[in-house]
Design a protein around this motif. Structure first.
Motif, short mmCIF file in Angstrom:
data_model
loop_
_atom_site.label_atom_id
_atom_site.label_comp_id
_atom_site.label_asym_id
_atom_site.label_seq_id
_atom_site.Cartn_x
_atom_site.Cartn_y
_atom_site.Cartn_z
N VAL A 37 0.87 -1.16 0.00
CA VAL A 37 0.00 0.00 0.00
C VAL A 37 0.92 1.22 0.00
O VAL A 37 1.58 1.51 0.99
CB VAL A 37 -0.93 0.00 1.23
N ILE A 38 0.97 1.92 -1.13
CA ILE A 38 1.88 3.04 -1.30
C ILE A 38 1.06 4.32 -1.22
O ILE A 38 0.14 4.52 -2.02
CB ILE A 38 2.65 2.93 -2.63
N LEU A 39 1.41 5.15 -0.25
CA LEU A 39 0.62 6.34 0.02
C LEU A 39 1.47 7.60 -0.11
O LEU A 39 2.67 7.58 0.19
CB LEU A 39 0.07 6.28 1.45
N PRO A 40 0.83 8.71 -0.50
CA PRO A 40 1.55 9.99 -0.48
C PRO A 40 1.93 10.33 0.97
O PRO A 40 1.24 9.93 1.91
CB PRO A 40 0.53 10.99 -1.02
N GLU A 41 3.02 11.05 1.13
CA GLU A 41 3.45 11.45 2.47
C GLU A 41 2.32 12.23 3.15
O GLU A 41 1.69 13.08 2.55
CB GLU A 41 4.72 12.28 2.39
N GLY A 42 2.05 11.87 4.40
CA GLY A 42 1.01 12.54 5.17
C GLY A 42 -0.39 11.99 4.96
O GLY A 42 -1.33 12.38 5.62
N TYR A 43 -0.55 11.07 4.03
CA TYR A 43 -1.85 10.48 3.74
C TYR A 43 -2.07 9.31 4.68
O TYR A 43 -1.20 8.49 4.89
CB TYR A 43 -1.87 10.00 2.28
N ASP A 44 -3.27 9.21 5.26
CA ASP A 44 -3.52 8.18 6.26
C ASP A 44 -4.76 7.36 5.92
O ASP A 44 -5.59 7.11 6.78
CB ASP A 44 -3.68 8.85 7.64
#
Length: 191
Positions: A37-44
């Motif tokens: 699961v690859i998320l943008p920085e700060g995305y939760d």
């Protein structure tokens, strides 16, 4: 790598890793049988993303698990020498380059971790050294696949029409290649 998490989906347990990167949009990747699961920085929103794509995840992981089971029934050709393998490739390239009316400039062999072959628009074709362990019919399919890219570089409808003209059963061959990929990865110890 961060510690893996685990989720239960019907009859499957799925290991997953959440990582934050400098990306614009969240995405899911499956490598062998692990979900990334690859998320943008700060995305939760990992759990929300997983819930939204639960059916896709389940189908992909199920396919991987089934292919892993099937790979136990496959045999690798461990007797074929590098010289024999390169001769087989050369003969198949000659056969299909005539049939497709394409010009191959150079054939190279190298160990690849994620694909069976590649080609460039200027006629250079690369083949994965690990192809030598596969049955000849699958090697033939890979060569045809790569040479077809000399006509159409994308995996679009035109490309698959070229493939299906010679290999109408190409979907089954693609499935078989995935099963063999799992077998080869286990044999040579690449992860």
């Amino acid at each position: 790598m961060k510690p893996k998490n685990r989720l239960k989906m019907e009859d499957l347990h799925v290991d997953y890793v959440v990582s934050h990167r400098k990306v614009k949009y969240p995405r899911l990747e499956i490598k062998t049988d692990v979900l990334y699961v690859i998320l943008p920085e700060g995305y939760d929103g990992a759990q929300e993303l997983i819930r939204k794509h639960e059916k896709w995840i389940y189908n992909k992981i199920s396919r991987v698990k089934q292919s892993q089971m099937e790979s136990k029934n496959r045999k690798l050709d461990l007797k074929r020498t590098d010289r024999e393998f390169k001769n087989i490739i050369q003969q198949i390239v000659e056969k299909y380059s005539r049939k497709l009316d394409v010009k191959v400039e150079e054939i190279k062999f190298r160990r690849m971790k994620s694909r069976w072959g590649s080609c460039s628009s200027n006629g250079n074709v690369n083949f994965n050294q690990y192809l030598k362990y596969l049955p000849t019919n699958l090697i033939e399919y890979i060569v045809f696949h790569e040479l077809s890219h000399l006509i159409e570089m994308s995996h679009n409808r035109k490309f698959w029409n070229i493939i299906s003209g010679e290999f109408p059963e190409y979907k089954e061959l693609e499935d078989e290649l995935f099963i063999y990929w799992l077998k080869v990865k286990e044999y040579v110890g690449i992860g």
